[in-house]
Enzyme design. Structure first.
Site, PDB file in Angstrom:
ATOM      1  N   CYS A 246     -39.001  80.750   4.903  1.00 40.46           N
ATOM      2  CA  CYS A 246     -39.643  79.667   4.552  1.00 40.46           C
ATOM      3  C   CYS A 246     -39.547  78.993   6.024  1.00 40.46           C
ATOM      4  CB  CYS A 246     -39.212  78.664   3.456  1.00 40.46           C
ATOM      5  SG  CYS A 246     -38.853  79.647   1.746  1.00 40.46           S
ATOM      6  N   ALA A 247     -40.223  79.568   7.055  1.00 42.33           N
ATOM      7  CA  ALA A 247     -40.032  79.183   8.567  1.00 42.33           C
ATOM      8  C   ALA A 247     -40.622  77.998   8.900  1.00 42.33           C
ATOM      9  CB  ALA A 247     -40.593  80.209   9.212  1.00 42.33           C
ATOM     10  N   GLY A 250     -40.822  76.517  12.359  1.00 40.51           N
ATOM     11  CA  GLY A 250     -40.119  77.450  13.174  1.00 40.51           C
ATOM     12  C   GLY A 250     -38.915  76.766  14.143  1.00 40.51           C
ATOM     13  N   LYS A 252     -35.535  76.350  13.084  1.00 42.09           N
ATOM     14  CA  LYS A 252     -34.664  77.007  12.912  1.00 42.09           C
ATOM     15  C   LYS A 252     -34.799  78.602  13.127  1.00 42.09           C
ATOM     16  CE  LYS A 252     -33.016  74.307   8.914  1.00 42.09           C
ATOM     17  NZ  LYS A 252     -34.075  73.522   8.915  1.00 42.09           N
ATOM     18  N   ASP A 270     -44.247  82.002   6.343  1.00 39.11           N
ATOM     19  CA  ASP A 270     -44.881  80.899   5.618  1.00 39.11           C
ATOM     20  C   ASP A 270     -45.846  81.071   4.931  1.00 39.11           C
ATOM     21  OD1 ASP A 270     -43.270  77.978   5.791  1.00 39.11           O
ATOM     22  OD2 ASP A 270     -45.537  77.666   5.353  1.00 39.11           O
ATOM     23  N   ASP A 290     -40.918  87.296  22.163  1.00 39.51           N
ATOM     24  CA  ASP A 290     -40.868  88.744  22.016  1.00 39.51           C
ATOM     25  C   ASP A 290     -40.120  89.161  20.709  1.00 39.51           C
ATOM     26  OD1 ASP A 290     -42.299  89.016  24.311  1.00 39.51           O
ATOM     27  OD2 ASP A 290     -40.653  89.325  25.911  1.00 39.51           O
ATOM     28  N   ASP A 318     -34.710  78.375   3.768  1.00 42.62           N
ATOM     29  CA  ASP A 318     -34.794  76.905   3.813  1.00 42.62           C
ATOM     30  C   ASP A 318     -35.648  76.361   2.828  1.00 42.62           C
ATOM     31  OD1 ASP A 318     -34.519  74.122   4.497  1.00 42.62           O
ATOM     32  OD2 ASP A 318     -35.515  74.353   6.658  1.00 42.62           O
ATOM     33  N   CYS A 371     -32.734  70.232   2.523  1.00 35.59           N
ATOM     34  CA  CYS A 371     -32.658  68.921   3.073  1.00 35.59           C
ATOM     35  C   CYS A 371     -32.555  67.928   1.990  1.00 35.59           C
ATOM     36  CB  CYS A 371     -33.388  68.334   4.289  1.00 35.59           C
ATOM     37  SG  CYS A 371     -35.174  68.816   3.766  1.00 35.59           S
TER      38      CYS A 371
END
Length: 445
Positions: A246-247, A250, A252, A270, A290, A318, A371
């Site tokens: 669940c990026a 980005g 994290k 995502d 990369d 997350d 959170c």
């Protein structure tokens, strides 16, 4: 802008927010986006006053009701806040409510009467119910009382204070000392090291990081210390294969890439392409492009992702959550999230947790994070997972990171291996992290 014009802008913002019940940040962004003539200093003061009205929402409403004031629009609340919070006199307020161009119209007789009645009062009063004192909806107050008991007032007082600005230093571009030197060269002072996250810096509010050389060069990222602590608990090593399921934007993912020194593979997924587009830009600036691959997925059951079962050394979840741990930054959230929303989120979180667990290789780890401050999204969901999945063992935070902060104590939480953070205890956003290790291949349920 004149002081009265700024007050008028706050009233307009507040009434727009109450009318739409949209995200407060979007309301502010839209308001200033269509009024580009408003300068930076004026924007900061208008925004601060607007968010203060939201932070004082319950107490202002209580006082207006006590004064027999039934029509509680932005104007009434602004007047009450100027008296109760700013401690302005009637003459000072009249100087702002002049009726001149861009300023609020002059005070009505009943408004002058309200000012006189509130003149010797403060925002807080012993007669206020607990939900009012803590600035919470009644249902949320009842739930959090079960969690914090007599400590709830102190916890919520911390959530009702604006957060400072936290930065993460990107070790792919330089050291913490390099970042401090660069920021000072741009005239930024009062730089502190974060107490827990080893690569974190803390600055005063109101600074524009986007114009600094450190930001442009990818040396720093804006990220609360709680999120940095979560990245530390991923415990990423060079050469690993990691899934950030669940990026989002980005943040994290970039922290993980730095811990891997850019060596290895991170799959950042995502459901929103726009978030991943932003993540790609951030990755290029950070020098991490990369080792990071972004991919849009339909949902947790995405067929492409399903083929990656048992593939990853680390899986970070997350998950989408209520966000109530970010009340310092998003004070309006408490008035937007309801019990029905919470139930919907819990069902989604459970599905994501089940899907994410299937992607972990034997000996690999699953990191669940929110959170949120709600036990339903954290401890209770994790306890259900532990009952269902005997092929995973909980990994104590101290086993991963001996110097990790101590968890906020909660009822029934003694000796539990997961981490709960709060602004009152740690100075971070409210955050929850639980880590599990897969001990056997097991059967995917």
């Amino acid at each position: 802008m004149k002081p009265g014009a700024r007050i008028a802008a706050v009233i307009e913002l507040y009434d727009g927010w109450t009318h739409t019940r949209d995200d407060a940040d979007r309301v502010v962004s839209g308001y200033f986006g269509s009024r580009r003539y408003i300068g930076g200093g004026d924007r900061r003061e208008i925004s601060e006053r607007f968010y203060n009205l939201i932070r004082h929402q319950a107490r202002l409403g209580w006082w207006l009701a006590e004064m027999g004031y039934e029509f509680q629009d932005g104007r009434a609340r602004m007047i009450a806040d100027l008296v109760l919070h700013d401690r302005l006199s009637k003459a000072d307020i009249e100087d702002r409510f002049t009726g001149e161009q861009f300023c609020p119209e002059t005070l009505h007789p009943n408004e002058k009467h309200l000012i006189n009645k509130l003149a010797d009062k403060t925002l807080d009063h012993d007669a206020q119910p607990g939900a009012v004192k803590t600035e919470l909806p009644k249902w949320l107050y009842a739930e959090l009382m079960k969690l914090h008991h007599e400590n709830l007032s102190a916890e919520m007082a911390a959530y009702n204070q604006p957060a400072k600005l936290d930065l993460r230093v990107n070790r792919l571009r330089g050291s913490v000392e390099d970042a401090i030197k660069s920021l000072k060269a741009d005239g930024i002072k009062d730089i502190e090291r974060t107490p827990f996250a080893p690569n974190g810096l803390r600055l005063p509010l109101g600074l524009n990081m986007l114009v600094t050389a450190a930001y442009k060069d990818g040396l720093i990222e804006i990220q609360d210390e709680a999120s940095q602590i979560c990245v530390n608990l991923v415990d990423a090593k060079p050469g690993m294969t990691i899934l950030d399921m669940c990026a989002g934007g980005g943040g994290k993912t970039l922290g993980i890439a730095a811990d891997m020194r850019g060596k290895g593979r991170i799959l950042a997924c995502d459901t929103h392409g726009g978030r991943l587009d932003n993540a790609r830009k951030r990755a290029r600036r950070a020098g991490a492009g990369d080792c990071i691959q972004q991919r849009i997925i339909a949902d947790e059951r995405d067929s492409w992702l399903r083929n990656k079962s048992g593939f990853f050394d680390r899986v970070l979840l997350d998950v989408p959550c209520s966000g109530l741990g970010t009340l310092r930054r998003n004070p309006a959230l408490r008035w937007r999230i309801g019990q029905r929303d919470l139930r919907t989120l819990m069902a989604q979180q459970s599905k994501i947790l089940k899907a994410g667990a299937a992607k972990v290789t034997k000996g690999g780890r699953l990191i669940y994070a929110t959170c949120s401050i709600m036990p339903e999204e954290n401890e209770r969901l994790i306890e259900t997972f532990m009952r269902d999945r005997k092929d995973f063992r909980p990994v104590p935070v101290s086993e991963i990171w001996p110097d990790a902060p101590k968890s906020v104590p909660v009822p029934g939480g003694k000796d539990k291996p997961w981490l709960r953070l709060s602004p009152n205890v740690h100075g971070t956003d409210g955050f929850f992290v639980a880590v599990f290790e897969r001990t056997a291949k097991g059967k995917v349920k």
